[in-house]
Each structure stands twice: as C-alpha cells, then as structure tokens.
Design a protein around this motif. Structure first.
Motif, short mmCIF file in Angstrom:
data_model
loop_
_atom_site.label_atom_id
_atom_site.label_comp_id
_atom_site.label_asym_id
_atom_site.label_seq_id
_atom_site.Cartn_x
_atom_site.Cartn_y
_atom_site.Cartn_z
N ALA A 2 0.82 -1.21 0.00
CA ALA A 2 0.00 0.00 0.00
C ALA A 2 0.85 1.26 0.00
CB ALA A 2 -0.93 0.01 1.21
N PHE A 6 -0.27 4.70 -6.15
CA PHE A 6 -1.38 4.01 -6.84
C PHE A 6 -1.68 4.75 -8.15
CE2 PHE A 6 -5.83 2.11 -6.65
CZ PHE A 6 -5.36 0.82 -6.88
N ARG A 11 -3.39 0.81 -10.97
CA ARG A 11 -4.79 0.61 -10.63
C ARG A 11 -5.45 -0.35 -11.62
NH1 ARG A 11 -7.96 6.04 -10.14
NH2 ARG A 11 -6.40 6.22 -8.46
N ASN A 15 -6.64 -4.08 -10.43
CA ASN A 15 -8.08 -4.38 -10.49
C ASN A 15 -8.37 -5.52 -11.45
OD1 ASN A 15 -8.76 -2.44 -8.61
ND2 ASN A 15 -9.15 -0.85 -10.15
N ASP A 81 -3.01 -5.26 -4.02
CA ASP A 81 -3.05 -3.95 -3.40
C ASP A 81 -4.38 -3.75 -2.68
OD1 ASP A 81 -3.26 -1.05 -3.00
OD2 ASP A 81 -1.47 -0.96 -4.27
N ARG A 83 -5.92 -1.23 -1.97
CA ARG A 83 -6.69 -0.11 -2.48
C ARG A 83 -7.50 -0.49 -3.71
NH1 ARG A 83 -1.47 3.69 -2.58
NH2 ARG A 83 -0.70 1.67 -3.32
N ARG A 85 -10.37 -2.19 -6.18
CA ARG A 85 -11.82 -2.16 -6.06
C ARG A 85 -12.42 -3.50 -5.64
NH1 ARG A 85 -13.91 1.29 -11.33
NH2 ARG A 85 -13.14 3.35 -10.65
N PHE A 118 -14.22 -0.50 5.08
CA PHE A 118 -14.53 0.12 3.79
C PHE A 118 -15.59 1.20 3.91
CE2 PHE A 118 -12.87 -4.11 3.00
CZ PHE A 118 -11.87 -3.83 2.06
N LYS A 121 -14.59 7.57 3.27
CA LYS A 121 -13.52 8.39 3.82
C LYS A 121 -13.56 9.80 3.23
CE LYS A 121 -10.43 4.44 4.37
NZ LYS A 121 -9.11 3.86 4.02
N GLU A 125 -8.44 11.57 4.52
CA GLU A 125 -8.17 10.18 4.86
C GLU A 125 -8.61 9.82 6.26
OE1 GLU A 125 -7.09 7.90 2.70
OE2 GLU A 125 -7.16 9.48 1.20
#
Length: 954
Positions: A2, A6, A11, A15, A81, A83, A85, A118, A121, A125
């Motif tokens: 992380a 990104f 990404r 994903n 990762d 982050r 989806r 989840f 945010k 952050e």
C-alpha cells in the motif's frame, strides 16, 4: 504494497488481475457448490415451503470445497493492493463461504470488518463514523451514484451488501432483535442504494416468515417480488409462498393470482405442476367452486403427457380434496398413488401417511399403525412429521391390542353368561366352522400348486366364537380380535406357506433351531390338546391339527367360574386404564382419553385407582377448557379421596419446580431433621421444618414432615397437644397408607397410655427353671385393650420382655434426652470424578439475628446478579442454639463449589457483607453426606480440620 504510488497503470493492472485471476474463480467455485442445493432437496408443496431452497444448518455441503473458496479469496486479499476495487468483494465472498458453512461467528466478524474498513472516507483520509445524520435521518450505508447511464457497468461497493448478509447471520443465529434493528435502520436510510431495495424487502419478509408472522410477511414479500432480482427460480418460489400465505388467510382469489404468476414465470416442472394443483384446490373455496370441478381439473392433468412424472402427486391431491367428506374415496386415490411407479420418495411418504391419517381419524388403529409403519420405512430424516409418525407407529399397535383385549374379554364374558345348552351349541357351530375353513384352505393350497387362484380361509380368532345364527354375541362380524379378518387370514396363510409354523420369538429368522420349529410347535399343541388347556387358546388352536379341536378346548378360557370372571374383568379394567394413559400421554389425544376413563368409571365405578382416574379427568377437562366438568371432577377428588396425594395437589397446589435437584435437597433436609429427632434435638427439628416450609413450600415429602413434627410435639408438649397433633396428621392424610398406618399406631399408644401403665404394674416375672432364657421367642404379647383380662401364667416372661420395650418407649417420652455423643469426625471424601452435590457454608459462632438475616439477603442478591444461571439457594441454618450458618446450595460438584468459595471469600468483606467483621465468620465447603454427619455430630472443629487437610483452595 500500500506504500507504492497508486498510479493509473497500477490501478488498472491490480483491479484486472484481482478480479479475473482470483476473485472470479473463487466466485465460480462457490456458485458451483451452491448449484447442487436444489437437487439435494425434495420440497413438500402441501405445507408452507421453506423460504429458501435450503436450510443452512442442514446443507451438509462439502466443507473442503468451501474452505477452498475461503483460501482463494484470502489469497486475493493478501497478494494484491488493498486499495483495489475488488478487495471488499473478496472479503464478502469469504463471509458468504463462512455463512454457508454455518460458521456464524467468523461470518459475522467478516461482515463487520467490511463495514468498518470500507466505510466512506474524507479527503483528509480520516475515517468517518459508521452512522451519520443526513437531513435528520440516520444513514449508515455507502452512498452510490445512480443517475449516470454508465452505472450498470460501474463497480459497486460490497459494504452495502455486507449489511444485508450481516442481517442474515443474525436471523440464522436467532438474534431477532439485532436483525430487526439493522433492517429497520437500512429501510429508513436515505442513501441505501435502490438496487438493493428488493433484497432488503426479501430479508424483511424472511424475518417475518421465519418467526411465523405470516400476515405480516405478505407486504414485504410482494415488494421483494416486484423489486428483486434474485433469479427466476427464487422469484417463482416467493410467488408460490405468497399464494400459500393468501390461501391461509382465506383469500383464494389472491392466492390463485399468485399461483398463476408462478406458472407465467415458466419455472421447473415440479413447481409449475404444484402451482396448478394449488389453483384446483383454491377453486373449491371460492363462491361457485365445487369439489367435482376441482377433481375433474386434476383428472384432466392425468391425461397430459407432461404431467406423467407427477401422476402420484395428482392422485394424492385428489385424495386431499375429498378426504374430509369422502374418506373411502380418498383411500382409493391414495392406493392408486402408491401403485404409480415413481422415484419420488417424499410423495410416497405423503401417500402412506395420508392413508394412515384417514384410518386414524376413523379410529381403525390396527390399519393406521400398519400404514404409519410403512410411512416410517420410506420417510427421510428431514420429513416434517417424522416425530408424529414414529410415535403413532410405536403406540397404535399397543392401543389396538388394548382395544382388542377389551373386546375379547367382553365377548368371552357374554358367551360364559349363556345357558350351558346355548353355549355348547354355539361352540359346536364354531368347531364346525373352523374345520370347514381349514378344508377350504387345503383346497386353496392345491390350487396354488396348480397355478390357480385361491381364497384364503380365516384362521381361528376369538370373534369366531359367536357366528351362529340368531345368537346374540357381540362383534360377530370379526372385529373382535383383529380389525380385518380377511387381511389377517390372508397374511397368516401366506406366512405359513412361505415360512412354516414359527413360534412367537425375537429374531426368529436367525434362530439356530429354526429347522425344528414346525415339529416342536405341533408337539406342543398336541400336548396342550391332551393335557391342561393352554393360556392363549387362540394361538394354540391355530397351531393344532384339525382333528384335535373340540368344544372343550374352545371353552377352556371362558370365564365361567367366579375366579375366572374376576380375572377377566381385571384385564378389562387394566386395559381401559392403560388406554386412557396411551391416548393422553403418547398420542396427545385428551378427547379419546376422557372417553376411555368415562367408560371405565361407568363399567367399574369402584376401580382401585379411582382417585387417579378422577384426578386425570380433572386435568384433561381443564386442559381442554371444559371448566364445568373439571370443577365437578375436582370436587369428587376432594370429597371422596381427601388426604391423598391428588387431593393435596388440588388443595395446596402442585409442588413448584420439584425436579430431581429440589427433591434431593428437600430429602437431605428431612434426613437432617430426622437425625436431630433421634438425637433428641427437638428444637432443631422444628427449626428445619420451618426452614423447609419457607424455602420449598408444599412438596412431595410434606406428609413425612408433618408426621415428624407431630412426633416432636408429642415429645416436647403436653399429652393433649400430642393427641391433637397426631389427629391432625390422620385427618390430613387419610389416603396415604404408610403415613396413616404409623400415625394410627402412635395414636393408639397415646390413647391407651393409662391402660399400658396399669398393665405394666401388674406384670409378674417368673424364670423357667428348665432353661436360662428369660423369654420365650414364640410368645407374642396382646395389649391390655385387646385382652381386658389376660391370662398371666407361663407367658409372663414374654409379656415382661415386650412390656419392658413399651415401658422404655413410654419413659423416653417423659425423660430428658441423653447428652450428645462425644465429637467424632467420620467425614469422607467422595470420588473426584463423581458429581457429588456440595454446599458452601458461612459459619458463625455467635451472631446477631439481624446480621444473619442481612447475610442471607445479601448473598441471595449477589447470587441473583452474578450466578443467575446456577439457580443457587441461600438460607440460614441453626446448627446449635449458638452456632449459626448461612448455606448456599446446591453446587453440582466439588470443583464448582470451590470456585464459588474462592470467589466469595475474597469479596465478602468488601462487597457482599461489609457490615459483618471477617473475624466473626468462616467459609468452608461441605458435601451433602458430610453435612448430614456434621448436623449429627455438631463437631465443626473436626470438620474444619478435615476441610483444611483435604481441600485445596486459592
């Protein structure tokens, strides 16, 4: 991972790989596991369907496959990762796998983790709180954009679905309040996505349906059907359930509309067929609908090729339509259903049970038991009425045997009451009938050998006694011994043809001596024919050769003598009594139980168990709401059987919660009181009696307590007080044999005390010069009131021996008790592995009564707050006039008592009883047996030493 930037490239790669290399395959594996659920289950469409085509607790899915899903999804989370989806979707997949495994704890933790991790945010952050206020409305969901045309292709957050799965877990855990709170919160959430409104309504409907709140299920279920996207099969199932709900609420038109919606969805053939059947059933309930029209509609389905696999179900539903009005016709349809070749074991089970239920309603218990037995043989472990079928299968055979015995003895009594000439004529006709039947059976056997058809002749049974024309014999049609003579005889003949004459024995097929059965039976039958008549004439006659049957043999069991008549009536009384118990206790049929006992009292008004019969009738009428009849039987018990256990229960109430533990505690307390009585500590007896009354109220040992109290009053009070106390016991318990006998014996001594004293003064002692013995062991004494002027002579020594015993008893009543024995320590440790009840004791040498009562109250409060599940009882106990105890009981074993001991010893001074100085009391634990010994010896010092040497505490 992380920590890396990104970027757009990262990404896209993360994903894509996460979705198609890992998540996709894990999802396919879970769907493959679940695809087989529908093939594992056969639904019963004649009752409310399960809301889902599975029950999670009974899925029995391959755990290894589900573990594989969890492993694949976990790898997705670990190597990609966070982050990305599809990480939350992977967690959702893990939670679903745990859900289908039935691992509610891990499933719930997973869904809660998704909710917290989840959550939306801010740009800074900083995680927002899970619940927030929007326009004065509470919102917990993740807001989704739903106005763009590209929304269909946009990835959706799994967090909102996790809320719904969390509610599912709550429902499976039966945490209904938590499920309701969560679903209501989501229902009022302004940002809960519209795409999930159908699933939310579905869960609301599932919640009501699972709780049996059927009227409240209809509205959310309709919304779930209108807005949901759960697939065609589940939509068809929900429409079918909606039709069932409407039908149960007396709305057949709405029900038929729902079933038509099922058909319109073109589901699988089974639910389509059952929807059409339900439409035919509903048609009989609407205005203008008729039974014949509905049956005609089902018959038309029989002629269609697509319904050939469901012909057994069609016949079953035709039977269901006419079962109430035309039960014989219904049985014919069910027999046709059983003859249809089908692999549907559930439908076969329902057909067998349908026939059994019809016979049961007609009280043809022999036939009903046979079909319940067939039902039990084919039903699966998940059959809804499995417990009912098993019970009736086991009990109805016994019920039929009792009824058969009653009818048999009734017929035998009627025949025995005939004149000798008429009786002999009847028996001669019966002998001729048996020989004719056996000749016909022999001819049939020859026809079978030659391939022709046969007509089985009935074997002998008691009902064939009365078949002569013009002779008034009960049950002449053959219903006296077996309900269906032709079936019985057919089966008997076929059994003998295949297996020969077999004795009545367990596991006869495996018996080593099976080769000699036929010869042995014939020899035994011949012996019975020549010697004494057998006990079971019916069984013996069926085994005898034809030429050995005569009128003397048939008459051997007729109750022609007073002794045999009394025995026959005794059998009937016992059968009627047992029949009532079977109906009520095992078949839950109080109506027939009442009818049985009413018949019993009509035939035998002086039954030896009349008190129990009247009490049972009171209970059963009260259970059915027949207040007037219940009051009448209650008054009969109180007036005719005052003092019996049944009258005491009606008068003082049933002992509350008198389970095994409570009875043991009361019994231990009584034992302590009795030991105190034998030791002359009468104050302790009265103290324990008051303690038992205040702590336990009326119990099954009440009669013993009252007698012990009366004996104590005799020892401590005046003569008149003693007489009144024992007379009170006699008046209160006239139906309790052992207590009444002891009380009357004591009363006799009290009433004749003066005569005893005068008689003892007249005794003269002589020694027999021929022997050293002072008494003759063969001489018995008669009391003065039994022999006013006894002949005193050679029996004076025996009289002296018995009189000395009486004098000792009389003197004991007027002399102070002996001093207590010196302290001893006979205490013993029990087996550590055995569950020996223990008490925890708070011991005082001297204490103020007010403080003692406070200790009892504070410990009771403490136990109620900290140990409510243990159901501990707290009471004070007087060991001696100066030594008092607070007893906390009952602990099931030594370990739990020691745990509690360590707990209260450290917290008593600061929390429980802060007003009592620790120097004034001591704690220890003691087993129930050692407590009885301690109460007898009063040696607390000895027991304290025993406790310190043998118990390890913190």
């Amino acid at each position: 991972m992380a920590d890396k930037k990104f970027t757009v490239t990262r990404r896209i790669v993360q994903n894509t790989v996460t979705r198609y290399n890992y998540y996709y395959h894990a999802k396919l594996k879970l769907e493959g596991v679940l695809r087989g659920i529908n093939r594992q289950r056969q639904d019963n469409y004649n009752v409310f369907l399960p809301f889902y085509p599975y029950t999670v607790a009974k899925l029995n899915l391959d755990v290894n496959e589900l573990d594989s899903v969890i492993e694949k999804a976990s790898v997705t989370v670990q190597i990609h990762d966070p982050r990305g989806r599809w990480i939350d979707d992977a967690y959702l997949l893990i939670g679903k796998a745990y859900y289908y495994k039935g691992d509610w704890e891990n499933a719930s933790n997973t869904f809660k983790y998704i909710n917290a991790t989840f959550a939306p945010k801010k740009k800074s952050e900083y995680n927002t709180v899970v619940g927030r206020s929007e326009d004065s409305r509470m919102s917990v969901s993740t807001r989704e954009k739903e106005k763009l045309w590209t929304d269909h292709f946009r990835h959706k957050s799994a967090r909102n679905e996790a809320f719904l799965w969390q509610a599912r877990v709550y429902l499976e855990q039966k945490h209904d309040d938590e499920a309701q709170s969560l679903l209501n919160l989501l229902e009022g959430d302004p940002y809960f996505p519209k795409r999930l409104h159908g699933q939310l309504a579905e869960l609301q409907a599932y919640r009501f349906y699972k709780q049996g709140r059927y009227p409240e299920t209809i509205a959310p279920l309709r919304e779930a059907i209108a807005k949901g996207n759960s697939g065609r099969d589940q939509e068809a199932r929900m429409n079918f359930i909606l039709g069932q709900l409407y039908a149960s609420q007396g709305k057949p038109d709405s029900a038929m509309d729902a079933f038509r919606d099922v058909i319109a969805l073109k589901p699988d053939a089974t639910i389509d067929f059952n929807a059409r059947v339900q439409i035919a059933k509903c048609n009989t309930r609407i205005n203008g609908g008729s039974l014949e029209e509905s049956i005609a509609a089902l018959q038309s389905m029989l002629r269609k090729e697509r319904f050939i696999p469901f012909r057994d179900g069609i016949y079953y539903n035709m039977a269901a339509l006419c079962a109430n009005e035309q039960p014989e016709r219904a049985v014919e349809y069910l027999q046709k259903a059983l003859r249809v070749e089908s692999n549907n074991s559930l439908q076969k089970t329902l057909s067998y049970k349908g026939i059994a239920d019809i016979y049961y309603a007609k009280k043809d218990y022999q036939s009903a038991q046979r079909y319940y037995d067939s039902t039990a043989a084919v039903m699966g472990p998940d059959f809804e009425d499995a417990a009912l079928v098993t019970t009736r299968k086991d009990v109805l055979g016994e019920v039929a045997a009792k009824i058969a015995l009653i009818r048999q003895e009734d017929s035998l009594q009627r025949i025995a009451a005939m004149s000798p000439a008429l009786r002999d004529s009847l028996l001669s006709q019966q002998v001729a009938a048996i020989r004719t039947a056996r000749a016909a059976a022999a001819k049939n056997k020859e026809k079978e050998k030659n391939g022709g058809t046969s007509i089985s002749a009935p074997a002998f049974n008691g009902s064939n006694y009365g078949t002569g024309a013009g002779i008034p014999v009960a049950d002449a049609g053959g219903d006296w011994y077996f309900y269906n003579t032709s079936l019985k005889s057919t089966g008997f003949t076929e059994f003998r043809r295949r297996w020969g004459n077999r004795p009545l024995a367990d596991n006869w097929r495996r018996s080593q001596g099976s080769a000699g059965f036929t010869t042995g039976n014939k020899a035994a039958a011949a012996e019975n024919a020549e010697g004494a008549p057998p006990a079971d004439v019916t069984a013996a006659i069926n085994e005898l050769p034809t030429d050995s049957i005569n009128t003397s043999l048939l008459a051997s069991n007729l109750p022609v003598t007073p002794e045999k008549l009394a025995e026959s009536r005794g059998k009937q009384m016992d059968a009627w009594f047992d029949l009532g118990k079977l109906y009520h206790d095992k078949l839950d049929n109080p109506r027939d139980a009442i009818a049985s006992y009413d018949s019993l009292l009509t035939l035998y008004p002086d039954h030896p168990k009349k008190a129990e019969i009247l009490y049972s009738l009171y209970v059963w009428h009260d259970k059915m709401g027949n207040a007037q009849a219940a009051a009448r039987y209650k008054q009969m018990v109180l007036s005719q059987f005052a003092g019996t256990a049944y009258a005491n229960i009606l008068q003082f109430g049933l002992p509350k919660d008198e389970n095994k533990e409570k009875r043991s505690a009361v019994s231990a307390l009584y034992d302590s009181a009795y030991l105190a009585y034998t030791a002359g500590r009468y104050d302790t007896v009265l103290t324990l009696k008051r303690l038992a009354d205040s702590t336990y109220g009326y119990t099954s040992l009440q009669a013993r307590w009252d007698l012990l109290e009366a004996m104590t009053v005799i020892k401590t009070g005046g003569e008149q007080q003693g007489k009144e106390a024992i007379a009170s016991v006699i008046a209160k318990y006239p139906g309790d044999g052992p207590i009444l006998e002891q009380a009357k014996a004591i009363q006799a001594v009290l009433e004749n005390r003066e005569a005893l004293t005068a008689r003892l003064n007249q005794l003269q002692i002589t020694r027999d010069s021929g022997t050293a013995a002072l008494v003759d062991e063969n001489i018995s004494i008669r009391y003065p009131w039994q022999t006013p002027q006894p002949n005193i002579g050679v029996d004076s020594a025996a009289i002296k021996r018995t009189a000395d015993s009486i004098a000792a008893v009389t003197a004991a009543a007027n002399t102070p008790p002996p001093p207590p024995p010196p302290p001893v320590t006979p205490y013993r440790l029990g087996d550590e592995k055995a569950a020996i009840p223990h008490f925890v004791v708070m011991y005082f040498e001297r204490v103020n009564t007010t403080l003692l009562e406070e200790a009892v109250n504070r410990f009771s409060q403490y136990n109620g707050e900290k140990h409510a599940a243990d159901k501990l009882q707290t009471a004070s106990f007087a060991l001696t006039p100066t030594e008092m105890m607070v007893i906390i009981r009952v602990f099931p074993d030594e370990g739990k008592a020691l745990t509690y001991y360590d707990e209260v010893r450290s917290s008593a001074a600061s929390t429980i009883v802060p007003r009592i100085r620790p120097s004034e009391y001591k704690f220890f634990i003691i087993s129930r047996d050692n407590f009885i010994l301690l109460n007898n010896t009063k040696d607390v010092t000895g027991y304290r030493k025993f406790f310190d040497n043998n118990y390890y505490t913190e």
